[in-house]
Design an enzyme around this catalytic site. Structure first.
Site, PDB file in Angstrom:
ATOM      1  CG  MET A   1      46.451  35.537  48.872  1.00  0.00           C
ATOM      2  SD  MET A   1      45.909  34.257  50.025  1.00  0.00           S
ATOM      3  CE  MET A   1      44.474  33.611  49.188  1.00  0.00           C
TER       4      MET A   1
ATOM      5  CG  LEU B   1      48.542  38.418  39.641  1.00  0.00           C
ATOM      6  CD1 LEU B   1      49.380  39.632  39.248  1.00  0.00           C
ATOM      7  CD2 LEU B   1      47.728  38.714  40.895  1.00  0.00           C
TER       8      LEU B   1
ATOM      9  CB  ALA C   1      40.958  39.882  33.452  1.00  0.00           C
TER      10      ALA C   1
ATOM     11  CG  HIS D   1      44.153  39.400  40.839  1.00  0.00           C
ATOM     12  ND1 HIS D   1      44.071  38.098  40.397  1.00  0.00           N
ATOM     13  CD2 HIS D   1      43.906  39.362  42.169  1.00  0.00           C
ATOM     14  CE1 HIS D   1      43.791  37.304  41.409  1.00  0.00           C
ATOM     15  NE2 HIS D   1      43.679  38.044  42.502  1.00  0.00           N
TER      16      HIS D   1
ATOM     17  CD  GLN E   1      43.822  35.274  53.174  1.00  0.00           C
ATOM     18  OE1 GLN E   1      44.502  36.236  53.513  1.00  0.00           O
ATOM     19  NE2 GLN E   1      43.000  35.312  52.124  1.00  0.00           N
TER      20      GLN E   1
ATOM     21  N   GLY F   1      38.329  43.831  45.090  1.00  0.00           N
ATOM     22  CA  GLY F   1      37.189  43.540  44.231  1.00  0.00           C
ATOM     23  C   GLY F   1      35.928  43.251  45.028  1.00  0.00           C
ATOM     24  CD  GLU F   2      31.505  46.495  44.136  1.00  0.00           C
ATOM     25  OE1 GLU F   2      30.730  45.966  43.290  1.00  0.00           O
ATOM     26  OE2 GLU F   2      31.414  47.689  44.468  1.00  0.00           O
ATOM     27  CE  LYS F   3      36.324  36.290  43.210  1.00  0.00           C
ATOM     28  NZ  LYS F   3      36.334  35.337  44.373  1.00  0.00           N
TER      29      LYS F   3
ATOM     30  CG  MET G   1      37.508  36.708  35.720  1.00  0.00           C
ATOM     31  SD  MET G   1      38.684  37.778  34.860  1.00  0.00           S
ATOM     32  CE  MET G   1      38.118  37.561  33.170  1.00  0.00           C
TER      33      MET G   1
END
Length: 295
Positions: free
Chosen positions: A30, A33, A35, A37, A61, A147-149, A184
């Site tokens: 979205m 950006l 680090a 991303h 969303q 990402g796993e975040k 991040m």
């Protein structure tokens, strides 16, 4: 890197790539950006012949109109950040391209979408599932990078592709953190100077709690202590702090199988999320997930 704004132009390009036998990776974003991303883009470029980065602030969303209005829009700087990484396309569709007049379809994933952010943000994952399905089809992607975040989102999208037989492999990538440990996020830009110094406590508290639970500590007591530590440090409120199994995200009361601690907390009017892996001592090193080694 080419900037494309219509799905017709994008499809014409991807069809030419297919004729050449090229593989296609996509990194849905979205914008705003950072680090984290860019680490996804770097991996996508290493694993695919062609790479598309998408930039679309998806209204479906957001369950809070104010949150949608405040979300940063930084297309020019995003394009500049991408230039060194070798992505082929920045795809920037507008609302009419994604949701034309008469649009009436919603995709809903049950199970892994329930609770956590799915409970705190009703309709959020329906919006995620719908937009990523459209993006995968528009990009004709072989692989998509997340990402796993946003671990719950990662599982929702994985389940979606498996259930609908989409030809897109979902690749989960490690959470990228600031030097002080804060995960991040584009939302970090909205934190004031003081709250920004407080925010890294999220990772510290989660890691401390994970170590206690991994050693057999009482889950409920450990979580209560972690919540109190955050609220005492100045966090406004906590949406959830829970232990969930991976990858099915079932609520757990003991770490007797691979699991993660998940947190969503409010600070300075900004909602921050994070998660860390937990394993009981018997399973440390045996799971496909990366264990958090006891100190």
């Amino acid at each position: 890197m080419k900037i494309i704004r219509t799905k017709a132009e994008l499809r014409a390009l991807t069809e030419s790539w297919r004729r050449a036998g090229d593989s296609i990776g996509v990194v849905p974003t979205m914008g705003a950006l950072h680090a984290g991303h860019l680490s996804l883009v770097e991996r996508a470029c290493a694993e695919n012949d062609r790479v598309i980065v998408t930039l679309f602030v998806n209204p479906k969303q957001f369950n809070n109109p104010e949150d949608l209005a405040k979300y940063p829009r930084t297309e020019d700087s995003d394009a500049a950040k991408l230039t060194p990484y070798g992505a082929d396309v920045l795809y920037v569709p507008d609302g009419a391209q994604m949701y034309p007049e008469g649009f009436a379809t919603t995709i809903s994933v049950t199970g892994v979408s329930e609770g956590l952010c799915g409970g705190a943000r009703p309709g959020h994952f329906d919006g995620v599932a719908t937009v990523v399905t459209k993006l995968f089809l528009q990009c004709d992607a072989d692989r998509a990078y997340f990402g796993e975040k946003d671990y719950q989102q990662l599982q929702v999208v994985t389940r979606l592709c498996e259930d609908l037989d989409l030809n897109t492999e979902i690749v989960g990538c490690p959470t990228i953190r600031e030097e002080d440990g804060l995960a991040m996020s584009s939302r970090n830009l909205r934190l004031g100077a003081g709250p920004r110094k407080t925010a890294p406590m999220i990772a510290q508290v989660l890691e401390d709690a994970a170590r206690v639970i991994a050693r057999g500590g009482h889950v409920e007591q450990t979580i209560d202590k972690a919540k109190k530590a955050l609220l005492s440090a100045g966090f406004d409120s906590i949406d959830y702090l829970e232990l969930r199994s991976v990858p099915d995200l079932k609520l757990m009361t003991s770490a007797d199988r691979p699991s993660r601690l998940f947190l969503a907390a409010w600070l300075d009017g900004v909602r921050l999320i994070d998660n860390v892996f937990v394993a009981d001592l018997a399973s440390v090193g045996k799971s496909k997930d990366r264990p958090l080694e006891p100190a």
